[in-house]
Scaffold this motif. Structure first.
Motif, PDB file in Angstrom:
ATOM      1  N   ASP A  86      61.156  34.803  62.983  1.00  0.00           N
ATOM      2  CA  ASP A  86      61.850  35.415  64.048  1.00  0.00           C
ATOM      3  C   ASP A  86      60.994  34.874  65.498  1.00  0.00           C
ATOM      4  O   ASP A  86      61.258  35.394  66.599  1.00  0.00           O
ATOM      5  CB  ASP A  86      62.010  36.963  64.258  1.00  0.00           C
ATOM      6  N   ARG A  87      59.873  34.400  65.051  1.00  0.00           N
ATOM      7  CA  ARG A  87      59.016  33.896  66.321  1.00  0.00           C
ATOM      8  C   ARG A  87      59.293  32.168  66.416  1.00  0.00           C
ATOM      9  O   ARG A  87      58.441  31.666  67.196  1.00  0.00           O
ATOM     10  CB  ARG A  87      57.449  34.250  65.900  1.00  0.00           C
TER      11      ARG A  87
ATOM     12  N   GLU B 138      47.296  28.542  68.102  1.00  0.00           N
ATOM     13  CA  GLU B 138      48.332  29.778  68.542  1.00  0.00           C
ATOM     14  C   GLU B 138      49.050  30.345  67.276  1.00  0.00           C
ATOM     15  O   GLU B 138      49.891  29.565  66.647  1.00  0.00           O
ATOM     16  CB  GLU B 138      49.080  29.281  69.553  1.00  0.00           C
ATOM     17  N   PRO B 139      48.950  31.547  66.975  1.00  0.00           N
ATOM     18  CA  PRO B 139      49.580  32.011  65.816  1.00  0.00           C
ATOM     19  C   PRO B 139      51.167  32.507  65.861  1.00  0.00           C
ATOM     20  O   PRO B 139      51.318  32.916  67.031  1.00  0.00           O
ATOM     21  CB  PRO B 139      48.769  33.021  65.421  1.00  0.00           C
ATOM     22  N   PHE B 140      51.944  32.231  64.943  1.00  0.00           N
ATOM     23  CA  PHE B 140      53.269  32.645  64.983  1.00  0.00           C
ATOM     24  C   PHE B 140      53.907  33.238  63.585  1.00  0.00           C
ATOM     25  O   PHE B 140      53.680  32.319  62.795  1.00  0.00           O
ATOM     26  CB  PHE B 140      54.253  31.297  65.476  1.00  0.00           C
TER      27      PHE B 140
ATOM     28  N   ASN C 121      59.729  31.648  69.907  1.00  0.00           N
ATOM     29  CA  ASN C 121      58.574  31.474  70.742  1.00  0.00           C
ATOM     30  C   ASN C 121      57.779  30.200  70.563  1.00  0.00           C
ATOM     31  O   ASN C 121      57.211  29.583  71.488  1.00  0.00           O
ATOM     32  CB  ASN C 121      57.671  32.690  70.359  1.00  0.00           C
TER      33      ASN C 121
ATOM     34  N   ARG D  97      48.058  39.702  70.646  1.00  0.00           N
ATOM     35  CA  ARG D  97      48.153  38.350  71.168  1.00  0.00           C
ATOM     36  C   ARG D  97      50.045  38.064  71.286  1.00  0.00           C
ATOM     37  O   ARG D  97      50.229  37.714  72.397  1.00  0.00           O
ATOM     38  CB  ARG D  97      47.778  37.263  70.171  1.00  0.00           C
TER      39      ARG D  97
ATOM     40  N   TYR E 245      46.499  39.768  65.882  1.00  0.00           N
ATOM     41  CA  TYR E 245      47.825  39.209  66.104  1.00  0.00           C
ATOM     42  C   TYR E 245      48.616  39.614  66.901  1.00  0.00           C
ATOM     43  O   TYR E 245      49.286  39.241  67.906  1.00  0.00           O
ATOM     44  CB  TYR E 245      48.479  38.686  64.578  1.00  0.00           C
TER      45      TYR E 245
ATOM     46  N   GLU F 121      56.337  35.646  78.440  1.00  0.00           N
ATOM     47  CA  GLU F 121      57.640  34.830  78.393  1.00  0.00           C
ATOM     48  C   GLU F 121      58.737  35.434  79.048  1.00  0.00           C
ATOM     49  O   GLU F 121      59.762  35.073  79.891  1.00  0.00           O
ATOM     50  CB  GLU F 121      58.000  34.755  76.977  1.00  0.00           C
TER      51      GLU F 121
ATOM     52  N   ARG G  95      59.361  27.537  72.594  1.00  0.00           N
ATOM     53  CA  ARG G  95      59.106  27.488  73.968  1.00  0.00           C
ATOM     54  C   ARG G  95      57.477  27.273  74.197  1.00  0.00           C
ATOM     55  O   ARG G  95      57.389  26.533  75.053  1.00  0.00           O
ATOM     56  CB  ARG G  95      59.264  29.100  74.544  1.00  0.00           C
TER      57      ARG G  95
END
Lengths: 201, 201
Positions: free
Chosen positions: B185-186, B179-181, B189, A63, A60, A71, B192
């Motif tokens: 705080d992400r 897609e991992p978040f 991201n 990535r 993770y 970004e 976007r």
């Protein structure tokens, strides 16, 4: 206003932070004090393992670092030696500070970060550190001897202990007049905090 | 586009995420699948201790949550019982979903979060959960029996295992088409990323 900036050369998020901290501080009339630390010495307190040894987390994190770099258009091409524990650059920075002052030490640190994370150069290699130091006009043989100086080694250790005493348990970590910010992802909060602090002042 | 949203009612950052995920998804034409999980079951993989048991980290985290709440004008007045491990609300949500559908289950979850983090009500208390369920028109005795149903208990456990299999090692965690978040705080991201994904589509 002083920003105490704790970082480890081994940490990719510290690289992102190191690129941004000086202009962020400058924009708000603050000064930065750079503190190289050893993350594994800090995380003993929380019991958190370094991300690279936890496969699911490291997958993770790599990535996430790439996504952040993309970004924000940050050059990100780490050395094949990344990730690894790094002690020499931190000690070297402390020697440079003691012998050539803060400004040269910060230039040294920023060049180390750029070499390792943008230009794929391994800064565990003392020949690389020597090259960076000489590029800043530092005498090479004094520099090489300085890195091995027991006084510098214990100074680096004491720096970790002081960081722990300040409540620093990860990197990058910024303390602004007692207000703590952990992680590059808190730089937005730090920026808003500095803006608010200026209004009050 | 589907956002798989993993959260634990015991996590303050999950509360922040739960307030925002639906309108964030809606703004980008995405749907949210809510997955209640048990954070301590996930962090076994990384060896990370729950923040509340690490004093230096918990001191930071409480401050950071308050700062985030303040910056974003999020009501934040947690129950005196916070922090604690919470199992009942997750199980209850699964029962509500099985018997009343996704929409009611999400209302139930959001009301639980608000009760616990904004209105200082302890959602470990089954009488409180009952009140929330009845407020949504759910039959109280069926609800109380449902929480104790062994099938629901094992469904909750299996949910944790599925989360682990997806690479989820913390909360809140969102996966959008692979897609991992990780972390509230992400969410910037994530936003976007969703905007970029729409442009491509």
């Amino acid at each position: 206003m002083v920003l105490d900036f704790y970082f480890d050369f081994a940490s990719g998020y510290s690289y992102f932070a190191a690129r941004r901290i000086e202009w962020l501080a400058a924009a708000h009339g603050a000064k930065v004090r750079w503190h190289p630390v050893l993350l594994p010495a800090l995380t003993q307190v929380t019991g958190v393992l370094p991300s690279p040894v936890v496969p699911v987390k490291w997958a993770y994190v790599t990535r996430d670092m790439q996504r952040t770099a993309q970004e924000e258009a940050i050059p990100f091409n780490p050395s094949p030696a990344f990730p690894q524990m790094l002690i020499a650059p931190g000690r070297a920075m402390l020697w440079v500070r003691a012998n050539h002052g803060e400004e040269v030490a910060v230039s040294f640190a920023r060049t180390c970060f750029q070499a390792y994370y943008a230009d794929a150069v391994d800064i565990a290699d003392k020949a690389v550190l020597l090259g960076i130091a000489e590029g800043l006009g530092i005498d090479g043989s004094a520099f090489l001897a300085g890195m091995e100086d027991p006084a510098i080694k214990s100074q680096f250790k004491e720096g970790n202990e002081r960081a722990l005493a300040q409540g620093v348990f990860g990197v990058p970590f910024v303390i602004a007049e007692g207000e703590p910010f952990w992680g590059y992802d808190r730089f937005g909060n730090l920026e808003r905090w500095l803006a608010a602090a200026r209004k009050v002042a």
